[in-house]
Scaffold this motif. Sequence first.
Motif, PDB file in Angstrom:
ATOM      1  N   GLY A  29       5.790  -6.933  -4.220  1.00  0.00           N
ATOM      2  CA  GLY A  29       4.462  -6.315  -4.228  1.00  0.00           C
ATOM      3  C   GLY A  29       4.416  -5.108  -3.320  1.00  0.00           C
ATOM      4  N   GLU A  30       3.596  -5.159  -2.275  1.00  0.00           N
ATOM      5  CA  GLU A  30       3.470  -4.039  -1.341  1.00  0.00           C
ATOM      6  C   GLU A  30       4.227  -4.349  -0.051  1.00  0.00           C
ATOM      7  N   TYR A  54       7.456   1.059  -8.940  1.00  0.00           N
ATOM      8  CA  TYR A  54       6.766   1.222  -7.666  1.00  0.00           C
ATOM      9  C   TYR A  54       6.436   2.686  -7.406  1.00  0.00           C
ATOM     10  N   ARG A  55       5.495   2.888  -6.490  1.00  0.00           N
ATOM     11  CA  ARG A  55       5.170   4.211  -5.972  1.00  0.00           C
ATOM     12  C   ARG A  55       5.481   4.201  -4.486  1.00  0.00           C
ATOM     13  N   TYR A  71       4.514   0.328  -3.242  1.00  0.00           N
ATOM     14  CA  TYR A  71       3.461  -0.478  -3.878  1.00  0.00           C
ATOM     15  C   TYR A  71       3.491  -0.244  -5.378  1.00  0.00           C
ATOM     16  N   ARG A  72       2.871  -1.177  -6.081  1.00  0.00           N
ATOM     17  CA  ARG A  72       2.731  -1.039  -7.532  1.00  0.00           C
ATOM     18  C   ARG A  72       1.298  -0.600  -7.822  1.00  0.00           C
ATOM     19  N   GLU A  73       1.143   0.345  -8.716  1.00  0.00           N
ATOM     20  CA  GLU A  73      -0.189   0.784  -9.093  1.00  0.00           C
ATOM     21  C   GLU A  73      -0.832  -0.267  -9.988  1.00  0.00           C
ATOM     22  N   LYS A  74      -2.135  -0.409  -9.834  1.00  0.00           N
ATOM     23  CA  LYS A  74      -2.847  -1.420 -10.613  1.00  0.00           C
ATOM     24  C   LYS A  74      -3.441  -0.848 -11.848  1.00  0.00           C
TER      25      LYS A  74
END
Length: 74
Positions: A29-30, A54-55, A71-74
Amino acid sequence: MREYDLRKIGGCSDNPISYLLKILEEGHGEFTVLTKKTLIPLELARLIAMRKGYRVDVISDVGDELKLRFYREK
């Protein structure tokens, strides 16, 4: 949020890029990563992250050290 310090990782069998790939594949996740620009340049970190979904944001950039948030964008 977990934090990984990749500044001290090194050697033939334990390089920071391999370790970062392993973290991304586990899907945490983050998380944040501390690294040196000479070990994992920012653009390389962004390219690897993008390929894993991820970003990356730069939290701090001081001298040769980077603190990056993945993090992954939602």
